[in-house]
Design a protein around this motif. Sequence first.
Motif, PDB file in Angstrom:
ATOM      1  N   ILE A  81       0.937  -1.273   0.129  1.00  0.00           N
ATOM      2  CA  ILE A  81      -0.120   0.148  -0.030  1.00  0.00           C
ATOM      3  C   ILE A  81       0.847   1.114  -0.072  1.00  0.00           C
ATOM      4  CG2 ILE A  81      -1.709   1.307   1.635  1.00  0.00           C
ATOM      5  CD1 ILE A  81      -2.987  -1.333   2.172  1.00  0.00           C
ATOM      6  N   VAL A  82       1.902   1.217   0.807  1.00  0.00           N
ATOM      7  CA  VAL A  82       2.890   2.474   0.804  1.00  0.00           C
ATOM      8  C   VAL A  82       3.529   2.543  -0.419  1.00  0.00           C
ATOM      9  CG1 VAL A  82       4.869   3.134   1.872  1.00  0.00           C
ATOM     10  CG2 VAL A  82       3.302   2.385   3.474  1.00  0.00           C
ATOM     11  N   ALA A  83       3.844   1.742  -0.973  1.00  0.00           N
ATOM     12  CA  ALA A  83       4.631   1.566  -2.374  1.00  0.00           C
ATOM     13  C   ALA A  83       3.686   2.343  -3.498  1.00  0.00           C
ATOM     14  CB  ALA A  83       5.263   0.292  -2.541  1.00  0.00           C
ATOM     15  N   ARG A  84       2.531   1.543  -3.553  1.00  0.00           N
ATOM     16  CA  ARG A  84       1.460   2.078  -4.486  1.00  0.00           C
ATOM     17  C   ARG A  84       1.085   3.589  -4.339  1.00  0.00           C
ATOM     18  NH1 ARG A  84      -2.717  -2.822  -4.518  1.00  0.00           N
ATOM     19  NH2 ARG A  84      -3.669  -1.651  -2.841  1.00  0.00           N
ATOM     20  N   ASN A  85       1.118   3.808  -2.865  1.00  0.00           N
ATOM     21  CA  ASN A  85       0.455   5.228  -2.753  1.00  0.00           C
ATOM     22  C   ASN A  85       1.686   6.383  -3.377  1.00  0.00           C
ATOM     23  OD1 ASN A  85      -1.754   4.721  -1.873  1.00  0.00           O
ATOM     24  ND2 ASN A  85      -1.409   4.863   0.319  1.00  0.00           N
ATOM     25  N   GLU A 195       1.950   3.785 -17.203  1.00  0.00           N
ATOM     26  CA  GLU A 195       2.215   2.339 -16.772  1.00  0.00           C
ATOM     27  C   GLU A 195       2.207   2.279 -14.853  1.00  0.00           C
ATOM     28  OE1 GLU A 195       5.060  -0.074 -18.516  1.00  0.00           O
ATOM     29  OE2 GLU A 195       5.708  -0.703 -16.664  1.00  0.00           O
ATOM     30  N   MET A 196       2.622   3.518 -14.381  1.00  0.00           N
ATOM     31  CA  MET A 196       2.535   3.565 -12.941  1.00  0.00           C
ATOM     32  C   MET A 196       1.163   3.645 -12.670  1.00  0.00           C
ATOM     33  SD  MET A 196       5.002   4.249 -10.381  1.00  0.00           S
ATOM     34  CE  MET A 196       4.328   2.965  -9.549  1.00  0.00           C
ATOM     35  N   MET A 197      -0.057   4.379 -13.106  1.00  0.00           N
ATOM     36  CA  MET A 197      -0.972   4.239 -12.897  1.00  0.00           C
ATOM     37  C   MET A 197      -1.803   2.778 -13.034  1.00  0.00           C
ATOM     38  SD  MET A 197      -1.641   7.256 -11.467  1.00  0.00           S
ATOM     39  CE  MET A 197      -3.434   7.238 -11.356  1.00  0.00           C
ATOM     40  N   LEU A 212       8.549   0.370  -6.794  1.00  0.00           N
ATOM     41  CA  LEU A 212       9.368   1.415  -6.549  1.00  0.00           C
ATOM     42  C   LEU A 212      10.511   1.670  -7.663  1.00  0.00           C
ATOM     43  CD1 LEU A 212      10.735   1.310  -2.873  1.00  0.00           C
ATOM     44  CD2 LEU A 212       8.652   2.691  -3.933  1.00  0.00           C
ATOM     45  N   LEU A 213      10.674   0.562  -8.399  1.00  0.00           N
ATOM     46  CA  LEU A 213      11.720   0.650  -9.548  1.00  0.00           C
ATOM     47  C   LEU A 213      10.851   1.515 -10.808  1.00  0.00           C
ATOM     48  CD1 LEU A 213      13.013  -2.804  -9.483  1.00  0.00           C
ATOM     49  CD2 LEU A 213      14.495  -0.951  -9.536  1.00  0.00           C
ATOM     50  N   GLN A 214       9.608   0.965 -10.671  1.00  0.00           N
ATOM     51  CA  GLN A 214       8.807   1.732 -11.840  1.00  0.00           C
ATOM     52  C   GLN A 214       8.697   3.159 -11.202  1.00  0.00           C
ATOM     53  OE1 GLN A 214       7.983   1.305 -14.720  1.00  0.00           O
ATOM     54  NE2 GLN A 214       6.616   3.126 -14.993  1.00  0.00           N
ATOM     55  N   GLY A 215       8.736   3.581 -10.109  1.00  0.00           N
ATOM     56  CA  GLY A 215       8.549   5.157  -9.663  1.00  0.00           C
ATOM     57  C   GLY A 215       9.651   5.881  -9.901  1.00  0.00           C
ATOM     58  N   MET A 216      10.982   5.042  -9.828  1.00  0.00           N
ATOM     59  CA  MET A 216      12.345   5.671 -10.499  1.00  0.00           C
ATOM     60  C   MET A 216      12.103   5.837 -11.777  1.00  0.00           C
ATOM     61  SD  MET A 216      15.337   4.695  -8.075  1.00  0.00           S
ATOM     62  CE  MET A 216      15.328   2.872  -8.380  1.00  0.00           C
ATOM     63  N   ARG A 217      11.805   4.821 -12.806  1.00  0.00           N
ATOM     64  CA  ARG A 217      11.764   5.184 -14.051  1.00  0.00           C
ATOM     65  C   ARG A 217      10.591   6.151 -14.452  1.00  0.00           C
ATOM     66  NH1 ARG A 217      11.343   0.068 -18.203  1.00  0.00           N
ATOM     67  NH2 ARG A 217       9.462  -0.268 -16.840  1.00  0.00           N
ATOM     68  N   ASN A 218       9.560   6.637 -13.593  1.00  0.00           N
ATOM     69  CA  ASN A 218       8.716   7.310 -13.994  1.00  0.00           C
ATOM     70  C   ASN A 218       9.136   8.639 -13.824  1.00  0.00           C
ATOM     71  OD1 ASN A 218       5.039   7.520 -12.722  1.00  0.00           O
ATOM     72  ND2 ASN A 218       6.215   8.696 -14.547  1.00  0.00           N
ATOM     73  N   ALA A 219       9.863   9.011 -12.513  1.00  0.00           N
ATOM     74  CA  ALA A 219      10.530  10.082 -12.407  1.00  0.00           C
ATOM     75  C   ALA A 219      11.541  10.391 -13.386  1.00  0.00           C
ATOM     76  CB  ALA A 219      11.149  10.070 -10.775  1.00  0.00           C
ATOM     77  N   LYS A 583      10.025  -1.534   5.121  1.00  0.00           N
ATOM     78  CA  LYS A 583      11.182  -1.768   4.077  1.00  0.00           C
ATOM     79  C   LYS A 583      11.101  -0.701   2.987  1.00  0.00           C
ATOM     80  CE  LYS A 583       9.663  -6.633   3.936  1.00  0.00           C
ATOM     81  NZ  LYS A 583       8.665  -7.624   3.625  1.00  0.00           N
ATOM     82  N   VAL A 584      10.076   0.088   2.987  1.00  0.00           N
ATOM     83  CA  VAL A 584      10.030   1.390   1.878  1.00  0.00           C
ATOM     84  C   VAL A 584      11.064   2.410   2.476  1.00  0.00           C
ATOM     85  CG1 VAL A 584       8.827   3.113   0.705  1.00  0.00           C
ATOM     86  CG2 VAL A 584       8.000   0.684   0.800  1.00  0.00           C
ATOM     87  N   VAL A 585      10.888   2.409   3.842  1.00  0.00           N
ATOM     88  CA  VAL A 585      11.858   3.656   4.414  1.00  0.00           C
ATOM     89  C   VAL A 585      13.223   3.197   4.346  1.00  0.00           C
ATOM     90  CG1 VAL A 585      12.467   4.662   6.710  1.00  0.00           C
ATOM     91  CG2 VAL A 585      10.197   4.193   5.977  1.00  0.00           C
ATOM     92  N   ASN A 586      13.404   1.839   4.665  1.00  0.00           N
ATOM     93  CA  ASN A 586      15.025   1.414   4.656  1.00  0.00           C
ATOM     94  C   ASN A 586      15.443   1.420   3.271  1.00  0.00           C
ATOM     95  OD1 ASN A 586      14.945   1.082   7.428  1.00  0.00           O
ATOM     96  ND2 ASN A 586      14.514  -1.209   7.206  1.00  0.00           N
ATOM     97  N   MET A 587      14.708   1.031   2.197  1.00  0.00           N
ATOM     98  CA  MET A 587      14.988   1.248   0.995  1.00  0.00           C
ATOM     99  C   MET A 587      15.551   2.641   0.534  1.00  0.00           C
ATOM    100  SD  MET A 587      15.936  -0.137  -2.148  1.00  0.00           S
ATOM    101  CE  MET A 587      15.669  -1.715  -1.645  1.00  0.00           C
TER     102      MET A 587
END
Lengths: 631, 203
Positions: A81-85, A195-197, A212-219, A583-587
């Motif tokens: 949920i955190v990663a999706r948001n 694609e992120m959506m 998160l990887l797609q998040g980086m590609r999107n950014a 996990k997301v915070v540590n990443m």
Amino acid sequence: MSDKTKKFEKYTITRDGQLMLGKAEQEQIETVWDRFEDQLPQCGYCEMGLSCRNCAMGPCRVDPFGEGPQKGVCGADADIIVARNFGRMIAAGAASHSDHGRDLVEVLEKVSQGKAPGYKINDSEKLMRVAAEYGVATEGKDALTVAGELSYAMQEDYGTRKKGIQLISRVPPKRLKVWEKLGIIPRGIDRETSEMMHRTHMGVDNDWLNLLLQGMRNALSDGWGGSLIATEVSDILFGTPKPVSSTVNIGVLKEDHVNILVHGHNPVVSEMICRAAEDNELVRLAREKGAKGINLAGLCCTGNELLMRHGVPMAGNHLMTELVLMTGAVEMILVDYQCIMPSLGHVAKCFHTRMISTSDKAKFPGMDHREFHPENAAQLARELVKEAVENFTNRNPDRVYIPVDPVQCMAGFSVEAILGALGGSPAPLIDALKAGKIRGAAGIVGCNNPKIRQDYGHVTLAKRLIENDILVLDTGCASVATAKAGLKVPEAIRLAGPGLKEVCGALGIPPVLHVGSCVDNVRIMVLAAALANTLGTDISDLPLAGAAPEWYSEKAVSIGVYVVASGIFTVLGPTPPITGSAKVVNMATAGLNDAVGACFAVEPDPEKAAVLIRRHIEKKRKGLGLSSIEV
Amino acid sequence: MKQVVIHPERCVGCMQCMVACATAHSKTKSLPGALGESPLPKPRIHLGTGLYREGFPNRCRHCDPAPCMMVCLPGAIYREEVGNTVLINGEKCINCATCAMACPFGVIRYHEDSLGPPGKAIAVKCDNCIDRRARGQVPACVEVCKCGALTFEEPSSSFKRKTDEMARRVSAGAEERAEVASPGFVLMNVLKRAQVELSGREA
């Protein structure tokens, strides 16, 4: 007034802000700070990223204490949920910058077709240079033909026909290999957002790391795509910024002039207003109405665009946009899009100020909608400036309150201008870095946020960095903050450490360089890439850092992620909504180091953020075999 | 006897208890329906904001002796003995606000109430969801609280949990394996506190 404004010192460090808050209280006009207080306490699920309303089986939330529900109805846990948001925040930010870029490409196309009267190619040298990068043959062709072909090629970047967007050609080869290995080379600007959506729809990508990887590609599709196109095409159409002097804060408004403000982001509208405001006939009309002339000033990033290119004075950043109305001296504010608080129309109703919305994609309550298109922009701008002038006689002089004098500032530091100041190549900058006169450079970017005392984060961090010989480049609201604090004049080198003082003093530049609007963060990235290419290294090896001490917007999330994914350590002031997932915070704060050679830190205190940045820069210096000191 | 127990350290400030309370005290008992009612139902639990922007759910403690009851001149406030609930008779209430002045917790409000006499402002406060209890349901605020800030339980079980927690904290070597229920929530609050503290610093 000083006793009455004392309590506002916790809201803002700016004198004009404190005084105008006093006026707002006296006039009982609600501001962003009042509404923030009304929202407290804010929802912890949302603040931690633990609520999901992506589907109608929900909305769902996960109990951070582990006793209540640990999964949404679909089965998504806290990490998913955190990663999706977070992914959707990136998508919204990237979409905003990129759509802004698209509007500029469309103007470029219309210019080439002769369908945009008033617009023209201002920097044909840059047009030819960028066109060549896109593989557009330029020889023997006139500027308009090249502009048409370039706009077509750029539109292809938005689509799905390519394996990679064009301007990653500027990225150092080592960095490209990092992206290739992770599979995050952006393929198309709109594609990555789309694609992120898709991935964050229920039942698609449910691997937090993959999200998160797609998040980086999107950014990255924003940082090396949409935003970069926005900046480059703005330069082509309106001129590449050169060092220019101007003034800043609410005192740029003039009691005896017709005051017109532009607010928003895209120079497409503000440039036309800027031209119309210089129209002799309209200036004459202003004199007939009893004013001494027409005074145009900026707010937020479209203000930065005009400041960078024309030295148009800057009235304030994000949290000043309501307060500037309280001067009672503004005849008209024209807005386009992004960061325009929907409260503005209501505040304006307390005064004679006319509010004009200009974009088909951004309408606001309490504003007159007058839609700009490339075909009608020059004519409409003239009509609106005329209406603003006519509104001068409706001003109530007894309510006019402009309590401060403006502060001097310098702006206009495009990459071309910085290299120009260095004599045409980055070599002198590299020499200064090697000699340790400049320890490194930091980009301070991003917004204002009522959670953080206005400008305190930006100004404190900038001061601490320059006094430790770190060159500061800033954009957006951050750049307005440091300008108001007087850090953007050549004399501000007195606040810099001895090495930075010597270098900036020799070049006659301030120790804090105004690099532009928030899409112009790409100028910092392009400079970083050029430095890395000159040294034959990766961006992540350089003594560089980023900071967003007062960020609030989704665009800032996209910026932060593309900066880190490009290899630059970045310190955030406000906490992103990810603390619901360890996990997301540590990443974000550690794991990314292994993946992209940079990570985030969250540190609301700018004094401590400065230490983190100095420590990081010294570590990078050591890695390059340069002198380093313990921080 | 089970009671609503507040655990402020667990409140995430989502305000769902307020929405659920207002809905439970509406005529239609559904959120969409409640929003169409006149008067609009209002919550009887209120979220306060702490020094560091954290939430605190504030509701009637049903004190015994109850200061509000003692000062009520028309005798509108009484105790329902079975559930040990302090209740207000809207017909008798004269809207004088004396109970609100006497209440040490600031939980009494004045307005026309969905379930009270029409057209008359009266004192309104938590009724321990007496209607829901009669139907075998737990109080609405507790039902909707997913993070355990509001529980409906025997006070003795709540006390025991707290006591055991305390005992574990003083066990030998407890510092090394300190239990934190939600490290993410603690982290967020530390950062929020830092933000607030910056506002008072010399610029």
